[in-house]
Design a protein around this motif. Structure first.
Motif, mmCIF file in Angstrom:
data_model
loop_
_atom_site.group_PDB
_atom_site.id
_atom_site.type_symbol
_atom_site.label_atom_id
_atom_site.label_comp_id
_atom_site.label_asym_id
_atom_site.label_seq_id
_atom_site.Cartn_x
_atom_site.Cartn_y
_atom_site.Cartn_z
ATOM 1 N N ALA A 1 -31.676 1.424 75.263
ATOM 2 C CA ALA A 1 -32.893 1.609 76.057
ATOM 3 C C ALA A 1 -33.744 0.348 76.044
ATOM 4 N N ILE A 2 -33.812 -0.313 74.883
ATOM 5 C CA ILE A 2 -34.585 -1.557 74.798
ATOM 6 C C ILE A 2 -33.954 -2.646 75.645
ATOM 7 N N GLU A 3 -32.615 -2.739 75.577
ATOM 8 C CA GLU A 3 -31.932 -3.795 76.310
ATOM 9 C C GLU A 3 -32.011 -3.592 77.813
ATOM 10 N N HIS A 4 -31.927 -2.337 78.271
ATOM 11 C CA HIS A 4 -31.890 -2.066 79.710
ATOM 12 C C HIS A 4 -33.200 -1.493 80.242
ATOM 13 N N GLY A 5 -34.239 -1.440 79.417
ATOM 14 C CA GLY A 5 -35.501 -0.831 79.848
ATOM 15 C C GLY A 5 -36.395 -1.743 80.649
ATOM 16 N N GLU A 6 -36.012 -2.987 80.851
ATOM 17 C CA GLU A 6 -36.783 -3.930 81.669
ATOM 18 C C GLU A 6 -38.221 -4.087 81.182
ATOM 19 N N GLY A 7 -38.434 -3.991 79.860
ATOM 20 C CA GLY A 7 -39.770 -4.183 79.313
ATOM 21 C C GLY A 7 -40.738 -3.052 79.605
ATOM 22 N N ARG A 8 -40.258 -1.914 80.067
ATOM 23 C CA ARG A 8 -41.133 -0.776 80.379
ATOM 24 C C ARG A 8 -41.175 0.179 79.179
ATOM 25 N N PRO A 9 -42.093 1.151 79.212
ATOM 26 C CA PRO A 9 -42.202 2.072 78.066
ATOM 27 C C PRO A 9 -40.914 2.856 77.858
ATOM 28 N N ILE A 10 -40.678 3.222 76.604
ATOM 29 C CA ILE A 10 -39.523 4.033 76.211
ATOM 30 C C ILE A 10 -40.054 5.239 75.459
ATOM 31 N N VAL A 11 -39.616 6.424 75.840
ATOM 32 C CA VAL A 11 -40.079 7.668 75.226
ATOM 33 C C VAL A 11 -38.934 8.284 74.438
ATOM 34 N N VAL A 12 -39.160 8.492 73.131
ATOM 35 C CA VAL A 12 -38.214 9.195 72.274
ATOM 36 C C VAL A 12 -38.780 10.585 72.022
ATOM 37 N N SER A 13 -38.039 11.624 72.444
ATOM 38 C CA SER A 13 -38.497 13.010 72.315
ATOM 39 C C SER A 13 -37.634 13.738 71.299
ATOM 40 N N VAL A 14 -38.284 14.561 70.458
ATOM 41 C CA VAL A 14 -37.588 15.392 69.478
ATOM 42 C C VAL A 14 -38.152 16.797 69.583
#
Length: 561
Positions: free
Chosen positions: A427-440
């Motif tokens: 997700a970091i590599e392909h997220g284009e510098g946008r927010p990443i949400v980890v849900s549990v």
């Protein structure tokens, strides 16, 4: 009374449910059984054919019986009428009314003797006369049987014979089918001839009984034919469908992995040829699968042996690369840069070798889980904290949304942590510098973790191959965090090893969402607490981001919604 009122509705409901069960079973049998379907169709079509044939034959026989009896009655009535007319023509004309009446009674007696009818009536045509004989009507004859139409035809045609189908009274009060025949008789009179209407009724009971016997015989023969044809169809179909059922069962066993099953070969007919061809195909499949299994085993051993053999020289090269890298500042810039590249590539090669060893263990089926009670929410937070610096280096802000998943669940923490690190790294590599949400989140049966990025996303064809080994959606794209191309494949294997699932959703321009679902009690996962397809409509995802806080890098501090 109360007990009866309560019992009757339950009995009706149970009967209706029983009927629905029978209906459903018959529908299932109709869909799944070729023998049942063919027998039902054969018996139904045969029954319809026999029904039509029997009805047609009954109608033909009925018509023939009626026609034959009618012709017999008409001929008999004509002979009796001719004999009576001959007697009248030979009689001496007399003006004595008593003699004329005696002649009338004698004619009636002669008609009764000459025919099989005991229903005789003689009516005078014209006004009554004191000299003419009185009409003669037998006791069983009812005047209402003679219709006006028949009387008109008899009165207007003295030389013709007329008949009509009527209902005749029987001795027991019933009505039976019959024929009423009409003629004219000419009596000698003083002033010429007196004409009389002659009606004779004939009973058709014998013809009706014959017809009823023939109809019953037809129905009995038709029913017996249906049963015989059904039995013959069952026997013939059994001899044909039993080998087919055996072939279907054997094919299912072969598809399930039992490569040693074969079909028995009997005779030289088409089924025997089919069984031989099937057995030859099974032999070929078994040999090819064994060859592929042996080849796969050789490949697994080769990968494992090569990986193990590379361990020793790799360790030596790694130690030398570390020493050279530690002293790179003493070298000139070109040599120092070469030392850095050598150190980085040796580390990547070590990771690749580790992944190859892990893949070989999966292929050999020698992977064992080391279960321990672990909180998936806390594990995800620890992974996010460990990769915080990498995310900041790519300009990504990782957020954790964890409404559930805090209760410890038995899992191999090392493998699950590796899955989360791999998903978050992608997700970091392909997220284009946008927010990443980890849900549990969790429910009664499972716990789930989702990693959602808002990068470029993937095409549907790419989504289907995302878990393939060494596969990349864009081969020209350089990996920025040193991946080996085996991470997602290993992650999928780890998820399946736990009895869980690892699913992916992705669309171009909307990013990707990976969802890992692990069971609580070791049972197969039926559903996930987290949706695979995210609800991003009308800014929902951005609102979700606004409700979360960045993960703090301070030990012991966890920020969740």
């Amino acid at each position: 009374m109360t007990g009866a009122v309560r019992t009757l509705p339950r009995q009706r409901v149970r009967g209706w449910r029983d009927w629905r069960v029978v209906r459903d079973r018959l529908a299932t049998l109709w869909r799944r059984s070729l023998r049942f379907r063919t027998i039902v169709l054969t018996v139904t079509l045969t029954a319809v054919t026999i029904l039509v044939t029997c009805v047609a034959m009954a109608l033909v026989i009925q018509n023939e019986l009626f026609t034959a009896r009618k012709d017999q009655v008409l001929l008999e009535a004509q002979r009796a009428t001719a004999a009576a007319q001959a007697t009248l023509d030979a009689a001496v004309d007399s003006t004595d009314p008593a003699a004329a009446q005696t002649l009338m009674n004698g004619i009636a007696t002669r008609l009764s003797q000459q025919s099989s009818s005991d229903l005789i009536a003689l009516y005078r045509i014209g006004p009554p006369s004191p000299l003419a004989p009185q009409p003669f009507i037998s006791p069983a004859f009812e005047s209402g049987m003679v219709t006006d139409a028949l009387r008109t035809q008899v009165q207007s045609s003295p030389d013709l014979q007329w008949w009509q189908s009527v209902a005749l009274p029987a001795d027991d009060g019933r009505e039976v089918p019959g024929i009423l025949v009409g003629h004219q008789l000419r009596f000698p009179a003083e002033d010429g001839v007196d004409s009389y209407e002659l009606y004779m009724g004939y009973d058709l009971t014998s013809a009706s009984q014959t017809l009823a016997f023939v109809q019953v015989l037809l129905w009995v023969v038709g029913l017996v034919l249906v049963l015989l044809i059904g039995a013959i169809a069952w026997f013939v179909l059994r001899s044909v469908t039993t080998p087919i059922a055996d072939a279907a069962e054997t094919s299912a066993k072969l598809a399930a992995g039992d490569l040693g099953v074969r079909l028995p070969v009997r005779g030289e007919d088409e089924l025997a040829t089919l069984n031989r061809s099937f057995n030859a195909m099974a032999d070929s499949i078994e040999s090819q699968i064994k060859e592929l299994a042996d080849l796969s085993l050789v490949q697994q051993r080769f990968v494992s042996d090569v990986s193990h053999e590379l361990r020793t020289p790799l360790t030596t090269i790694k130690l030398a690369a570390d020493m050279i890298n530690d002293q790179r500042e003493e070298f000139d810039p070109a040599t120092g840069r070469a030392a850095e590249l050598l150190h980085a590539q040796v580390q990547r090669f070590e990771v690749l070798l580790t992944d190859l060893l892990e893949i070989s263990r999966y292929d050999a089926g020698s992977v064992q889980l080391e279960l321990e009670a672990t909180s998936l929410a806390h594990l995800a937070e620890d992974v996010i904290l460990s990769m915080q610096q990498l995310a900041e280096g790519h300009g990504s802000d990782v957020r954790l949304v964890a409404p559930g998943g805090y209760t410890p669940v038995d899992m191999d923490a090392r493998r699950v942590r590796r899955i989360v690190r791999n998903l978050l790294g992608n997700a970091i590599e392909h997220g284009e510098g946008r927010p990443i949400v980890v849900s549990v989140d969790s429910d009664r049966d499972a716990v789930a973790l989702g990693v959602r990025d808002f990068g470029l996303g993937m095409l549907p064809d790419d989504v289907e191959r995302v878990f393939d080994r060494f596969w990349r959606a864009d081969p020209s794209r350089v990996r920025t965090i040193g991946g080996t191309g085996l991470g997602l494949s290993i992650a999928l294997g780890d998820a399946k090893l736990h009895g869980g699932t690892l699913s992916v959703w992705s669309e171009p321009g909307r990013g990707s969402n990976f969802v890992l679902t692990l069971p609580r009690a070791g049972q197969p996962v039926s559903s996930s607490p987290l949706p695979l397809v995210p609800d991003d409509e009308q800014g929902g995802a951005l609102e979700a981001l606004g409700l979360t806080q960045p993960i703090s890098t301070r030990p012991g501090v966890r920020k969740t919604t």
